[in-house]
Design a protein around this motif. Structure first.
Motif, mmCIF file in Angstrom:
data_model
loop_
_atom_site.group_PDB
_atom_site.id
_atom_site.type_symbol
_atom_site.label_atom_id
_atom_site.label_comp_id
_atom_site.label_asym_id
_atom_site.label_seq_id
_atom_site.Cartn_x
_atom_site.Cartn_y
_atom_site.Cartn_z
ATOM 1 N N THR A 14 0.832 -1.205 0.000
ATOM 2 C CA THR A 14 0.000 0.000 0.000
ATOM 3 C C THR A 14 0.865 1.252 0.000
ATOM 4 O OG1 THR A 14 -1.847 -1.106 1.120
ATOM 5 C CG2 THR A 14 -1.756 1.296 1.262
ATOM 6 N N SER A 17 2.353 1.462 -3.534
ATOM 7 C CA SER A 17 1.350 1.840 -4.535
ATOM 8 C C SER A 17 0.996 3.320 -4.390
ATOM 9 C CB SER A 17 0.100 0.964 -4.424
ATOM 10 O OG SER A 17 -0.534 1.110 -3.172
ATOM 11 N N ASP A 163 -4.498 -1.268 -5.574
ATOM 12 C CA ASP A 163 -3.871 -1.897 -4.405
ATOM 13 C C ASP A 163 -4.701 -3.133 -4.076
ATOM 14 O OD1 ASP A 163 -2.456 -2.459 -2.101
ATOM 15 O OD2 ASP A 163 -3.425 -0.898 -0.906
#
Length: 330
Positions: A14, A17, A163
């Motif tokens: 995360t 991304s 994600d």
């Protein structure tokens, strides 16, 4: 371009991304960011406070609206209720374009302003709620993302960045075949490599473009370990970032203050994603979309909807980039 970030829980997918999304936005590239993880952290990683992130509209809760819009005038789809997550578009279907305005984005997307007017549209599947416990699986929410990707036409200089949910759960549907490039975030540990090997094994038969980002790499030994285990799939490595640590404390700095080595890593990701455009195979993309739809129809979709969902496949229709300029059906 459609890009996925995958990896085991806690690998940093995360965070990476979100950094890639910031990089694209700073490059003035149109971006739609999608949080399809069961743990909804992409909004805060892009700078939203927890209250604002929690108030983002959930795609899973707006699935009827999404279906009704995408169905359009497609005569092969008797009703929105007979659409499932894998339903492919056909003649009369409405398609999604990254830079347009449409009812799906109006209902499900919110613009996150980063800095210097670098905004991105953010869409989220929505969290797993108390009402879902014992009666639903998270894949029912992610189905809204898959349906949108099946109806998306996009070009080289525009991006959807997803994600994904952690680990091998990404293979619970055909969504893992919807991307031009999949970045797998792997720590230099046995568990991190195990997820890579599992993903590589599942993806190899479907032509999935897979590159590895080594994260939390602290020295030559970590780098050598990843090179030994991943080989040529290793694209780039990322180490500690004071910029990220400061952001996670709620004191974000300007993105152009990100460490030069990490900014260079993001440029490497951008170059790899861009190069994947030259290998885009629309014929395979359409074939795999139909394959997974027929598989889902037979295993559960026909029984759930009471319809023969194989009839939704339009053999004369194929997604291709030229449709991005075609007018939408009324």
């Amino acid at each position: 371009m459609k890009i996925a970030f995958v990896g085991k829980g806690g690998s940093g997918k995360t965070t990476l991304s979100s950094l890639f999304i910031r990089h694209l936005a700073a490059s003035r590239v149109p971006v739609i960011a999608v949080d399809a993880d069961i743990n909804q952290h992409l909004g805060p990683a892009l700078g939203l406070d927890e209250t604002t992130a929690a108030e983002l509209p959930a795609m899973g809760a707006r699935l009827p609206l999404i279906k009704n819009y995408l169905r359009g005038t497609n005569p092969r789809i008797a009703s929105a209720e007979t659409m499932i997550k894998t339903t492919p578009p056909g003649e009369g279907s409405r398609l999604l374009r990254i830079s347009e305005d449409n009812p799906v984005y109006a209902a499900c997307a919110r613009t996150v302003e980063l800095e210097d007017n670098h905004g991105v549209r953010l869409m989220v599947t929505g969290p797993f709620t108390e009402s879902d416990l014992g009666v639903a699986c998270y894949h029912s929410k992610v189905g809204a993302v898959e349906l949108c990707l099946n109806h998306l036409v996009d070009g080289r200089d525009e991006y959807v960045v997803v994600d994904m949910t952690a680990g091998s759960d990404s293979f619970a549907s055909g969504m893992f075949t919807r991307f031009d490039m999949t970045f797998l975030v792997a720590e230099p540990t046995r568990k991190g490599i195990a997820v890579y090997r599992q993903y590589k094994e599942y993806a190899c038969d479907f032509g999935v473009a897979l590159r590895v980002i080594g994260n939390k790499v602290q020295g030559a030994d970590d780098l050598a370990f990843l090179r030994d285990e991943v080989g040529d799939d290793l694209l780039v490595t990322v180490g500690h970032s004071d910029w990220v640590r400061t952001m996670e404390k709620g004191r974000p700095q300007r993105f152009d203050h990100l460490e030069p080595a990490n900014r260079a890593a993001l440029r490497t990701l951008h170059d790899a994603a861009d190069s994947a455009y030259g290998r885009r195979n629309w014929e395979r993309y359409n074939r795999q979309m139909v394959h997974f739809h027929l598989k889902n129809a037979e295993s559960w979709g026909n029984a759930k909807t009471g319809a023969d969902l194989a009839a939704q496949v339009d053999p004369a229709f194929a997604l291709e980039e030229s449709l991005a300029a075609a007018p939408q059906p009324a």
